[in-house]
Design an enzyme around this catalytic site. Structure first.
Site, PDB file in Angstrom:
ATOM      1  CB  THR A   1      -3.288  -1.223  -1.419  1.00 29.66           C
ATOM      2  OG1 THR A   1      -2.595  -2.384  -0.974  1.00 29.66           O
ATOM      3  CG2 THR A   1      -4.763  -1.546  -1.606  1.00 29.66           C
TER       4      THR A   1
ATOM      5  CB  THR B   1      -0.889  -0.046   1.253  1.00 32.39           C
ATOM      6  OG1 THR B   1      -1.580  -1.279   1.267  1.00 32.39           O
ATOM      7  CG2 THR B   1      -1.853   1.085   1.346  1.00 32.39           C
TER       8      THR B   1
ATOM      9  CB  SER C   1      -6.121  -1.778   7.332  1.00 30.48           C
ATOM     10  OG  SER C   1      -6.435  -2.993   7.967  1.00 30.48           O
TER      11      SER C   1
ATOM     12  N   GLY D   1       0.851  -0.043   5.255  1.00 34.33           N
ATOM     13  CA  GLY D   1       1.347  -0.986   6.251  1.00 34.33           C
ATOM     14  C   GLY D   1       0.321  -1.974   6.760  1.00 34.33           C
TER      15      GLY D   1
END
Length: 567
Positions: A396, A378, A450, A471
Site C-alpha cells: 500500500t 492498497t 487494516s 480497500g
C-alpha cells in the site's frame, strides 16, 4: 487450462462495459497444476508467472509481481509505501515479514496541529503525510529468507515497464483524472502524470517513468542500500527539508523490515494464519471467526441470506469497536492477546440479537488485558506453487497516489500512511476510522494497518487458501467474507469473491452494501434496525485455493481488470 465464461467473453466484446449477472460480476479465473498467480494487473501477473516458468518459487513470483505493480499500478502501491508479507514455505514453515512504514524520528503526537488548530489534510497530502517506506526492505528480506532468485532479477520486469512504458488502462486513467488536482500540486508529480500541454495522461496513452526506472536500476546494482542509504534517500531527505517535511536520509538508513510471529488460530477444524500487530486484520479476522464459530452459519445462510448478513454485520461492529480502542504497534503499546481468545468471542457474541441491530456503545474488555500481550489505497498479490509455497502480500501507499508527492529525480510516489495514526483521539481519518491513544503518533512507530494477508490450512495442516484485499478498513471485512463464503457457504472461489459485499466498521454506525445488492436485501436489513448505505465497491480481493482434485485455482476480483494465470 483457463476457465472463461460466455459472460466474460461478452464483457470483452462490449469494450469494457461491466457485465453483472444476478448481482455478480465475472471474475478472472485460472486453474492449473504447477503454479498460480493473481493480481490486479495483467502485466504484474505475467511478471510473476515468468519467474515461475524460469524455475523460481511462489515467493519469487509474488515479489516480482508486487514490484511490477509499483510501476503499472502506482496509485495503489509502490516502493514509496509499505507491505505485509505472509508466507507458508514448502517445508511447512510460516513467516510474517513486516514492511509497514514508520514515523520519522522527528514525528510528534501533535505534529498535525498547525498554528494551534488541527489540520487533518496535512496527514493526507504533502511532505508531512509520509512514513518511512518499508516495502522494498520487506521484499528483500522475503527473497533472502524464502525465495530462490536474487532481488535484481525480480525487479527487472518493473524496471522494464518503467523505462519502456506501458499503456494506461481504464482504471488507472480514471484515478489519474480523479486525483489530478492533488497531483498538480507537486512539480515532481506533474512531470510524471501531466503532458507538456498541461493535460493529464489518460486511458490509451503510454506512460514512461524514466526516473523510477533509474531508481530501480540503482537497486538492481547496489541492492536496497541503493534506496535506503544512497542517492534516493538523500534526494528525498533534501526535498523534505526544503518543503516543510521532517523525514531525513537518516530515517531511511535506520529503517528495517521486521520478521514477526504469524498469528495462528482455528476455525471449524481449519487453521487460520494471520498477521500480528501492527496489522489489525489478523487479530480481527480471527476475533470475528471466533464469534461466528458458535453459530451454524451454513444453516443460517441456507435459511435466509439476510439472517446471515445481519449476524455477520453485528460481529463486524463489535470487532471494529475493539479495533478502535485496543490496536496499535505492539512494539510501542500494550495490545492484549485476549482479543483472539475463543472465550472472549463467546462472551461478545452473547450481546448479539439475531433479529435486531443492537447499539455497541464502546469496546469490549478481553481477559488478562494488562498481562497477556502481543510481543513487541492498497493492493494484494496471491501466489502458490505445487511444491507447497503459498504467499499473501498486501502492499500500500494508503489513499490513491498516497501523499501526492514524487520527489524530483526519484520517480517514487510517497505514501500518506501518517494518516493511519490517530492524529487526535476520536478524529476520523480518510477512511472514517477513529482511534485511541494506542495508535497515537510516536517516533519510529508503525501506524495501525487494516492489511490482512491470510493463509488457511486444512485439517492436515496443508495449505488450502491464500487471500487478501485492498480497500482500507474494508480489507478486514472482505477477507472475512471470502473465508466464510468459501468454507461455510460452499461457494466456489470465484463466487466467493464476486458476490456483493457488505461492510460495517462501528463508526460511523452504517451498514454499507455494494450497489449490486438487491433492493429486497437492503429493505430487509433496514427493517432490522440497520442504517443501510450504498457502496460503489467494497474493495478488491485476490485469492488462490486448492481444488478437491489438488489443482490450484486463482481468482482475480471482477471489480477491476486484473488477471489470474499460471501453468
Amino acid at each position: 487450462m483457463r476457465t472463461a465464461s460466455l459472460y466474460r467473453f461478452l464483457t470483452v466484446l462490449l469494450a469494457g462495459v461491466s457485465l453483472v449477472v444476478a448481482g455478480r460480476a465475472c471474475a478472472d479465473t485460472f486453474v492449473g497444476q504447477k503454479f498460480a498467480v493473481a493480481t490486479v494487473n495483467p502485466i504484474a501477473t505475467e511478471a510473476g508467472v515468468e519467474v515461475l516458468r524460469e524455475g523460481g518459487n511462489a515467493v519469487d513470483a509474488a515479489i516480482s509481481a508486487a514490484l511490477t505493480l509499483a510501476v503499472v499500478d502506482g496509485h495503489n502501491s509502490g516502493i514509496g509505501g509499505g507491505c505485509l508479507i505472509l508466507i507458508r514455505t514448502a517445508d511447512g514453515r510460516l513467516t510474517a515479514i513486516d514492511g509497514r512504514e514508520r514515523a520519522p524520528a522527528k514525528a510528534t503526537p501533535d505534529m498535525f496541529v498547525i498554528d494551534g488548530k488541527l489540520d487533518p489534510m496535512a496527514s493526507q497530502t504533502g511532505p508531512l503525510a509520509s512514513g518511512v517506506p518499508g516495502a522494498l526492505a520487506a521484499y528483500d528480506k522475503a527473497a533472502k529468507l524464502c525465495g530462490s532468485k536474487p532481488l535484481s532479477r525480480l525487479i527487472e520486469p518493473a524496471r522494464h515497464a518503467a523505462a519502456g512504458g506501458f499503456v494506461i488502462d481504464s482504471r488507472l486513467g480514471a484515478v489519474i483524472a480523479g486525483t489530478k488536482e492533488k497531483l498538480r500540486k507537486f512539480p515532481g508529480t506533474r512531470a510524471v502524470y501531466f503532458k507538456p500541454d498541461g493535460t493529464v495522461y489518460r486511458e490509451g496513452d503510454r506512460l514512461v517513468q524514466k526516473d523510477l526506472a533509474g531508481t530501480l536500476a540503482n537497486v538492481q546494482e547496489h541492492g536496497i542500500d541503493g534506496f535506503y542509504r544512497g542517492k534516493t534517500a538523500e534526494q528525498i531527505g533534501e526535498w523534505m527539508q526544503a518543503n516543510g517535511g521532517i523525514m531525513t536520509a537518516d530515517d531511511f538508513a535506520n529503517y528495517e523490515a521486521v520478521e514477526r510471529t504469524p498469528l495462528r488460530t482455528t476455525y471449524r477444524g481449519y487453521t487460520i494464519i494471520g498477521f500480528p500487530p501492527p496489522s489489525s486484520g489478523g487479530v480481527h479476522v480471527a476475533e470475528a471467526l471466533n464469534m461466528l464459530e458458535g453459530y451454524d452459519l451454513a444453516a443460517i445462510n441456507k435459511r435466509s441470506s439476510v439472517d446471515a448478513t445481519h449476524l455477520i454485520a453485528e460481529v463486524m461492529t463489535r470487532v471494529f469497536a475493539d479495533r478502535a480502542y485496543w490496536l496499535g504497534d505492539a512494539d510501542y503499546v500494550d495490545v492484549p492477546r485476549g482479543l483472539i481468545e475463543k472465550a472472549y468471542a463467546k462472551q461478545l457474541a452473547t450481546t448479539i440479537d439475531l433479529d435486531r441491530a443492537t447499539p455497541v456503545p464502546t469496546h469490549g474488555t478481553p481477559p488478562e488485558w494488562r498481562q497477556d500481550l502481543f510481543g513487541r489505497h492498497t493492493t494484494h498479490i496471491a501466489a502458490a506453487d505445487a511444491a507447497g509455497n503459498w504467499v499473501a502480500i498486501t502492499a500500500t501507499i494508503n489513499t490513491s497516489f498516497g501523499s501526492g508527492v514524487i520527489v524530483p529525480g526519484t520517480g517514487v510516489v510517497m505514501n500518506n500512511e501518517m494518516d493511519d495514526f490517530s492524529i487526535q483521539p476520536g478524529v476520523p481519518n480518510a477512511f472514517g476510522l477513529v482511534g485511541a491513544e494506542n495508535n497515537a503518533i510516536a517516533p519510529g512507530k508503525r501506524p495501525l494497518s487494516s492489511m490482512s494477508p491470510t493463509i488457511v490450512l486444512d485439517e492436515q495442516d496443508q495449505p488450502l487458501m491464500t487471500i487478501g484485499a485492498a480497500g482500507g478498513p474494508k480489507i478486514i471485512t472482505q477477507v472475512l467474507l471470502g473465508v466464510i463464503r468459501y468454507l461455510d457457504f460452499g461457494q466456489s472461489l470465484a463466487d466467493a469473491l464476486a458476490t456483493p459485499r457488505f461492510h460495517h466498521q462501528w463508526r460511523p454506525n452504517e451498514l454499507g452494501l455494494e450497489s449490486t445488492a438487491s433492493d429486497e436485501w437492503r429493505e430487509e436489513l433496514a427493517s432490522r434496525g440497520h442504517r443501510v448505505t450504498t457502496l460503489p465497491s467494497a474493495g478488491v480481493s485476490q485469492a488462490i485455493a486448492k481444488t478437491k482434485d489438488g489443482r490450484l485455482m486463482a481468482v482475480s476480483d471482477p471489480r477491476v481488470p486484473g488477471k489470474a494465470d499460471g501453468e
